[in-house]
Design a protein around this motif. Structure first.
Motif, PDB file in Angstrom:
ATOM      1  N   TRP A  42       0.843  -1.201   0.000  1.00 14.09           N
ATOM      2  CA  TRP A  42       0.000   0.000   0.000  1.00 14.09           C
ATOM      3  C   TRP A  42       0.878   1.251   0.000  1.00 14.09           C
ATOM      4  CZ3 TRP A  42      -0.642   4.469   2.612  1.00 14.09           C
ATOM      5  CH2 TRP A  42      -1.789   5.204   2.337  1.00 14.09           C
ATOM      6  N   SER A  79      -8.805   2.019  -0.497  1.00  9.14           N
ATOM      7  CA  SER A  79      -7.449   1.700  -0.945  1.00  9.14           C
ATOM      8  C   SER A  79      -6.812   0.643  -0.043  1.00  9.14           C
ATOM      9  CB  SER A  79      -6.585   2.959  -1.001  1.00  9.14           C
ATOM     10  OG  SER A  79      -6.272   3.444   0.289  1.00  9.14           O
ATOM     11  N   LYS A  84       2.477   1.935  -3.339  1.00  9.76           N
ATOM     12  CA  LYS A  84       1.584   2.469  -4.370  1.00  9.76           C
ATOM     13  C   LYS A  84       1.095   3.882  -4.075  1.00  9.76           C
ATOM     14  CE  LYS A  84      -2.653   1.607  -6.934  1.00  9.76           C
ATOM     15  NZ  LYS A  84      -3.732   0.675  -7.242  1.00  9.76           N
ATOM     16  N   TYR A  85       0.730   4.180  -2.827  1.00 10.83           N
ATOM     17  CA  TYR A  85       0.035   5.428  -2.521  1.00 10.83           C
ATOM     18  C   TYR A  85       0.857   6.487  -1.784  1.00 10.83           C
ATOM     19  CZ  TYR A  85      -4.293   3.120  -3.881  1.00 10.83           C
ATOM     20  OH  TYR A  85      -5.268   2.488  -4.584  1.00 10.83           O
ATOM     21  N   LEU A 120      -4.253   9.381  -3.086  1.00  4.05           N
ATOM     22  CA  LEU A 120      -5.408   8.486  -3.109  1.00  4.05           C
ATOM     23  C   LEU A 120      -6.256   8.701  -4.359  1.00  4.05           C
ATOM     24  CD1 LEU A 120      -6.522   8.762   0.622  1.00  4.05           C
ATOM     25  CD2 LEU A 120      -5.409   6.814  -0.484  1.00  4.05           C
ATOM     26  N   CYS A 143       0.155  11.631   0.201  1.00  6.83           N
ATOM     27  CA  CYS A 143      -0.581  10.422  -0.145  1.00  6.83           C
ATOM     28  C   CYS A 143      -1.432  10.721  -1.375  1.00  6.83           C
ATOM     29  CB  CYS A 143      -1.460  10.023   1.035  1.00  6.83           C
ATOM     30  SG  CYS A 143      -2.344   8.496   0.807  1.00  6.83           S
TER      31      CYS A 143
END
Length: 120
Positions: free
Chosen positions: A23, A88, A26-27, A46, A44
């Motif tokens: 996570w 997410s 990716k973010y 999102l 972040c």
């Protein structure tokens, strides 16, 4: 969810860092995953092209309320942002806690006795 100035979403579990690693990859931009107590600020993403200033507080087992690894996400309290964060995290197998779940975990891990758990 009720709009608020800040929103806090808490994750807990023995394998939490293993579940959160992809996570963060990716973010999160600028997050350094460490398995110790820390407070980190990062951007972040999102939503595509929109960065949200986020703070993460990391508590490593056994130094948390549940006795497990805990990561708290602190971000703007906009319900849409918080729901997107939940979505997410669900992409990576993390589930929303049921009411009383953190109290149950704390009791099962010896952080609360029965009378303290019942008082909650």
């Amino acid at each position: 969810m009720i709009p608020a100035q800040r929103g806090v979403l808490r994750c807990s579990g023995d394998l939490l860092f293993e579940h959160l690693a992809p996570w963060f990859e990716k973010y999160a931009h600028g997050f350094k995953q460490v398995e110790k107590r820390s407070i980190q600020h990062f951007e972040c993403e999102l939503f595509d092209g929109v960065s949200i200033e986020t703070t993460v507080v990391v508590f490593c087992a056994p130094h948390s309320a549940t006795g497990e690894n805990v990561v708290e996400f602190h971000l703007p309290g906009n319900p849409v942002v918080l729901q997107r964060l939940e979505q997410s995290l669900a992409e990576f197998g993390l589930e929303v806690a049921e009411p009383g779940d953190f109290t149950r975990r704390a009791f099962l891990n010896g952080r609360l006795d029965l009378s303290q758990a019942e008082a909650v």
